[in-house]
Design a protein around this motif. Structure first.
Motif, short mmCIF file in Angstrom:
data_model
loop_
_atom_site.label_atom_id
_atom_site.label_comp_id
_atom_site.label_asym_id
_atom_site.label_seq_id
_atom_site.Cartn_x
_atom_site.Cartn_y
_atom_site.Cartn_z
N VAL A 56 0.84 -1.20 0.00
CA VAL A 56 0.00 0.00 0.00
C VAL A 56 0.87 1.25 0.00
O VAL A 56 2.02 1.22 0.44
N PRO A 57 0.33 2.36 -0.51
CA PRO A 57 1.08 3.62 -0.41
C PRO A 57 1.22 4.03 1.07
O PRO A 57 0.27 3.91 1.84
N TRP A 58 2.38 4.47 1.42
CA TRP A 58 2.65 4.80 2.82
C TRP A 58 2.02 6.12 3.21
O TRP A 58 2.08 7.10 2.47
N THR A 59 1.44 6.14 4.40
CA THR A 59 0.96 7.35 5.04
C THR A 59 1.81 7.57 6.28
O THR A 59 2.71 6.79 6.57
N LEU A 60 1.52 8.62 7.01
CA LEU A 60 2.25 8.84 8.26
C LEU A 60 1.96 7.72 9.25
O LEU A 60 2.85 7.29 10.00
N LEU A 61 0.72 7.24 9.27
CA LEU A 61 0.36 6.15 10.18
C LEU A 61 1.09 4.85 9.82
O LEU A 61 1.59 4.15 10.70
N SER A 62 1.17 4.54 8.55
CA SER A 62 1.92 3.33 8.17
C SER A 62 3.40 3.52 8.43
O SER A 62 4.11 2.54 8.70
N GLY A 63 3.89 4.75 8.37
CA GLY A 63 5.28 5.01 8.75
C GLY A 63 5.51 4.70 10.22
O GLY A 63 6.55 4.12 10.59
N ILE A 64 4.55 5.07 11.07
CA ILE A 64 4.65 4.74 12.50
C ILE A 64 4.64 3.24 12.69
O ILE A 64 5.40 2.70 13.50
N ARG A 65 3.80 2.54 11.95
CA ARG A 65 3.77 1.08 12.05
C ARG A 65 5.09 0.47 11.60
O ARG A 65 5.59 -0.47 12.21
N GLY A 66 5.64 0.99 10.52
CA GLY A 66 6.94 0.49 10.06
C GLY A 66 8.05 0.77 11.05
O GLY A 66 8.93 -0.07 11.27
N LEU A 67 8.01 1.95 11.65
CA LEU A 67 9.01 2.28 12.66
C LEU A 67 8.87 1.40 13.89
O LEU A 67 9.87 1.04 14.52
N THR A 68 7.64 1.04 14.23
CA THR A 68 7.42 0.17 15.38
C THR A 68 8.05 -1.20 15.15
O THR A 68 8.70 -1.76 16.03
N ILE A 69 7.86 -1.74 13.95
CA ILE A 69 8.46 -3.03 13.63
C ILE A 69 9.98 -2.92 13.64
O ILE A 69 10.67 -3.82 14.12
N SER A 70 10.50 -1.82 13.15
CA SER A 70 11.95 -1.65 13.07
C SER A 70 12.59 -1.24 14.39
O SER A 70 13.81 -1.24 14.51
N SER A 71 11.80 -0.87 15.37
CA SER A 71 12.35 -0.35 16.62
C SER A 71 13.12 -1.39 17.43
O SER A 71 13.88 -1.02 18.32
N SER A 72 12.94 -2.66 17.12
CA SER A 72 13.68 -3.67 17.88
C SER A 72 15.18 -3.57 17.64
O SER A 72 15.97 -4.04 18.45
N VAL A 73 15.58 -2.96 16.54
CA VAL A 73 17.01 -2.76 16.27
C VAL A 73 17.61 -1.74 17.25
O VAL A 73 18.79 -1.80 17.57
N LEU A 74 16.76 -0.85 17.75
CA LEU A 74 17.25 0.20 18.64
C LEU A 74 17.81 -0.34 19.96
O LEU A 74 18.60 0.32 20.60
N MET A 75 17.38 -1.53 20.35
CA MET A 75 17.85 -2.05 21.63
C MET A 75 19.37 -2.18 21.63
O MET A 75 20.01 -2.00 22.66
N TYR A 76 19.96 -2.47 20.49
CA TYR A 76 21.41 -2.58 20.42
C TYR A 76 22.08 -1.21 20.54
O TYR A 76 23.14 -1.08 21.13
#
Length: 174
Positions: A56-76
């Protein structure tokens, strides 16, 4: 304990590593939102969510969802917060002065833990705000109401904080 918190926050604001970590978090957020590529450290990814985000085309909300999935990398990256907050006392051997000054050991540990929690929360909020600003700069629509977007962002930031803070601060807990 309040003086210990003030000293730790003063030291954090005058540490180059703190600002380098902030730049790293912002750059990671920009890359994820700009490239529309999500991923992280996970056992099994919800395939339908990943497929939906990639088609789907990305919106700001889907950007937040994508960032949430990617946030597990931040633990390092946030392990460095533990090193900056705790390691300074031991590298400079000032922990003895702090403990002799009247603060209890439990107060010392609690002050360090609160400092780390606030640092991690600030980094996570900036991570999501950088994603929102990147999406706005790319001309993406909101995808929902602004109230819902910021409510989702705050709730997601708190959930990510709880998981990353426990992971980053586990040595203090045991």
């Amino acid at each position: 304990m309040i003086n210990q918190l003030r000293a730790d926050f003063y030291r954090q604001t005058h540490t180059l590593g703190h600002y380098l970590l902030l730049i790293l978090v912002i750059l990671f957020s920009i890359v994820v939102v700009y490239s529309k590529q999500v991923g992280g450290v996970m056992v099994s990814a919800p395939v339908d969510v990943l497929e939906r985000l990639s088609t789907v085309p990305w919106t700001l909300l889907s950007g937040i969802r994508g960032l949430t999935i990617s946030s597990s990398v931040l633990m390092y990256a946030f392990i460095s917060i533990f090193v900056m907050v705790i390691g300074y006392e031991f590298s400079q051997q000032t922990y003895k002065n702090t403990l002799v000054s009247g603060i209890s050991r439990s107060g010392f540990i609690i002050a360090k833990f609160v400092t780390m929690l606030l640092d991690i929360f600030m980094q996570i909020v900036i991570f999501f705000l950088a994603g929102i600003l990147t999406g706005m700069a790319l001309g993406r629509s909101v995808g929902t109401s602004w109230t819902n977007l910021f409510g989702t962002t705050l709730l997601t930031a708190l959930i990510v904080l709880s998981s990353l803070a426990l992971y980053s601060a586990w040595p203090l807990l045991f």
